[in-house]
Scaffold this motif. Structure first.
Motif, short mmCIF file in Angstrom:
data_model
loop_
_atom_site.label_atom_id
_atom_site.label_comp_id
_atom_site.label_asym_id
_atom_site.label_seq_id
_atom_site.Cartn_x
_atom_site.Cartn_y
_atom_site.Cartn_z
N GLN A 46 0.56 -1.02 0.04
CA GLN A 46 -0.31 0.37 -0.23
C GLN A 46 0.59 1.13 -0.06
O GLN A 46 0.65 2.39 -0.28
CB GLN A 46 -0.94 -0.27 0.93
N VAL A 47 1.91 1.38 0.60
CA VAL A 47 2.96 2.59 0.77
C VAL A 47 3.14 2.60 -0.49
O VAL A 47 3.66 4.14 -1.19
CB VAL A 47 3.92 2.33 1.09
N VAL A 48 3.66 1.25 -1.24
CA VAL A 48 4.58 1.67 -2.37
C VAL A 48 3.73 2.55 -3.36
O VAL A 48 3.63 3.08 -4.36
CB VAL A 48 5.28 0.19 -3.42
N GLU A 49 1.91 2.00 -3.34
CA GLU A 49 1.54 2.27 -4.57
C GLU A 49 1.10 3.90 -4.34
O GLU A 49 0.94 5.13 -5.40
CB GLU A 49 -0.22 1.34 -4.46
N GLN A 50 1.14 4.42 -2.56
CA GLN A 50 0.82 5.46 -2.07
C GLN A 50 1.68 6.48 -2.61
O GLN A 50 1.55 7.64 -3.25
CB GLN A 50 0.40 5.93 -0.73
N MET A 51 3.01 5.90 -2.51
CA MET A 51 4.06 6.93 -2.93
C MET A 51 4.64 7.04 -4.35
O MET A 51 4.74 8.11 -4.85
CB MET A 51 5.61 5.79 -2.55
N GLY A 52 3.76 6.24 -5.63
CA GLY A 52 3.81 6.01 -6.74
C GLY A 52 2.87 7.83 -6.77
O GLY A 52 3.09 8.43 -7.63
N GLN A 53 1.87 8.29 -6.70
CA GLN A 53 0.76 8.23 -6.47
C GLN A 53 1.34 9.45 -6.17
O GLN A 53 1.24 10.91 -7.16
CB GLN A 53 -0.76 7.93 -5.89
N ALA A 54 2.03 10.35 -5.17
CA ALA A 54 1.78 10.91 -4.93
C ALA A 54 3.45 11.66 -5.72
O ALA A 54 3.41 13.08 -6.33
CB ALA A 54 3.19 11.12 -3.16
N GLN A 55 4.32 10.53 -6.30
CA GLN A 55 5.34 11.54 -6.89
C GLN A 55 4.43 11.30 -7.80
O GLN A 55 5.00 12.32 -8.97
CB GLN A 55 6.23 10.14 -6.69
N ARG A 56 4.07 10.79 -9.30
CA ARG A 56 2.76 11.57 -9.77
C ARG A 56 2.18 13.10 -10.09
O ARG A 56 2.84 13.58 -10.81
CB ARG A 56 1.76 9.88 -10.14
N GLN A 57 1.68 13.04 -8.41
CA GLN A 57 1.12 13.95 -8.57
C GLN A 57 1.62 15.09 -7.99
O GLN A 57 1.52 16.75 -9.09
CB GLN A 57 0.58 14.09 -7.28
N ALA A 58 3.23 15.30 -7.53
CA ALA A 58 4.07 16.25 -7.64
C ALA A 58 4.91 16.62 -9.00
O ALA A 58 4.78 17.73 -9.44
CB ALA A 58 5.25 15.82 -7.13
N SER A 59 5.17 15.19 -9.46
CA SER A 59 5.26 16.22 -11.42
C SER A 59 4.30 16.45 -11.87
O SER A 59 4.82 17.83 -12.70
CB SER A 59 6.03 14.83 -12.26
N ARG A 60 2.80 16.49 -12.30
CA ARG A 60 2.21 16.87 -12.41
C ARG A 60 2.14 18.68 -11.93
O ARG A 60 1.60 19.43 -13.09
CB ARG A 60 0.48 16.44 -12.41
N LEU A 61 1.95 18.65 -10.81
CA LEU A 61 1.59 19.66 -10.33
C LEU A 61 2.88 21.24 -10.84
O LEU A 61 2.41 21.91 -10.87
CB LEU A 61 1.65 19.65 -8.69
N ALA A 62 4.22 20.23 -10.55
CA ALA A 62 5.40 20.65 -11.04
C ALA A 62 5.19 21.86 -12.80
O ALA A 62 5.34 22.34 -12.89
CB ALA A 62 6.44 20.18 -10.86
N VAL A 63 4.78 20.60 -13.61
CA VAL A 63 4.68 20.53 -14.95
C VAL A 63 3.79 22.69 -14.33
O VAL A 63 3.95 23.16 -15.52
CB VAL A 63 4.27 19.66 -15.08
N ASP A 64 1.93 22.24 -14.31
CA ASP A 64 1.38 22.89 -13.80
C ASP A 64 1.85 24.68 -13.92
O ASP A 64 1.65 25.33 -13.95
CB ASP A 64 0.02 22.60 -13.11
#
Length: 321
Positions: free
Chosen positions: A72-90
């Motif tokens: 579960q932690v690995v999955e959440q970590m992936g989601q957080a990393q992807r979200q951070a990337s999208r926000l940074a691009v935005d």
């Protein structure tokens, strides 16, 4: 008397339950104590095995939970990393730089600044969440490693307890076998002793019966002849057929054919003469000390006087001598 049975080397023991087993004599009491000791050891081994299995099950359950948490932690970590990337691009695509904000009117500039601030803050939050999740994953990995080692130790404890239990069960079976053999030996010895006592009682009864018959026969015998001298009377010069079958049977029955028989204080020699009877046919001294020829001659002389009646038991049924 306690009976013992000789036993050979048995199965290995656990600890000091039965100790090293060598060829030895084991009585019933020792064998029964050994059975009790192995039964107690078996109960203890069963308890240890149950505890080891329970501990292994608890550790395995913990590993299963930690594995689920880690996934579960690995999955959440992936989601957080992807979200951070999208926000940074935005933020980069829509927020622009602070110099560009001066070119906008006040209302547009305020909205753009607010959007940049919010977007940048969400990127930082997403990255921080991702960092926390990464740290949690590392901690979970370490805990999983520790639990895996604990599970290995628990499984080894289960294997050791199963081996100990198998050895104790083998020792218990062997102890029960020893007890059965010792009890059988004790019973056989009791039966042998009872048979020996019965044989002795029968022999004593037969001896008493013979003695009673002889006493009655000698009471009816004529008084000893007065020879007028203390010297032994001469052996009768008559043909003595004492080597024929009836006489041999008589000697064997009375004394086992032993001319020096002195086992009975009252009746002596091959024909078990009583002293008064011996003297009645001219004998002197101890009949067992007389040579075989004299005993044969005086026994035959007694037979000529009274037949087989002086030997009421062994002479009964014998043909004429």
């Amino acid at each position: 008397m306690a009976s013992a049975v000789v036993v050979a080397a048995g199965p290995p023991s656990v600890g000091a339950v039965v100790g090293p087993v060598r060829a030895q004599s084991v009585d019933v009491g020792t064998a029964r104590a050994r059975v009790d000791a192995t039964a107690t050891a078996r109960e203890s081994a069963e308890s240890r095995l149950a505890g080891a299995r329970e501990e292994a099950a608890v550790v395995a359950g913990t590993i299963e939970v930690l594995s689920g948490d880690l996934q579960q932690v690995v999955e959440q970590m992936g989601q957080a990393q992807r979200q951070a990337s999208r926000l940074a691009v935005d933020a980069y695509m829509h927020g622009g730089s602070t110099d560009e904000l001066r070119l906008l009117d006040a209302e547009a500039s305020t909205a753009a600044a607010l959007r940049l601030h919010l977007t940048t803050g969400r990127v930082d939050q997403a990255r921080e969440a991702a960092a926390q999740l990464l740290s949690l994953r590392d901690e979970t990995d370490d805990e999983l490693g520790a639990q895996a080692e604990a599970l290995a130790r628990a499984n080894q404890a289960v294997a050791d307890a199963e081996r100990d239990l198998a050895e104790v069960i083998a020792s218990e079976l062997y102890a029960n076998q020893l007890l059965a053999e010792a009890e059988a030996a004790a019973e056989a010895e009791r039966e042998a002793e009872q048979e020996r006592q019965a044989d002795q009682a029968r022999a004593e009864a037969e001896a008493d019966a013979r003695a009673g018959s002889r006493d009655e026969a000698e009471a009816d015998a004529p008084a000893p002849r007065q020879l007028g001298s203390t010297a032994p009377a001469p052996t009768p010069h008559v043909a003595v057929p004492v080597h024929s079958d009836p006489w041999e049977q008589l000697r064997q029955c009375e004394s086992g054919g032993n001319y020096q028989s002195k086992s009975n204080p009252l009746y002596r020699g091959a024909y078990q003469f009583g002293y008064s009877t011996w003297e009645s046919v001219g004998g002197t001294g101890d009949p067992a000390d007389a040579p075989p020829e004299e005993q044969d001659a005086r026994a035959y002389a007694l037979y000529l006087l009274r037949g087989w009646s002086p030997w009421p038991n062994c002479g009964a049924g014998l043909p004429p001598g």
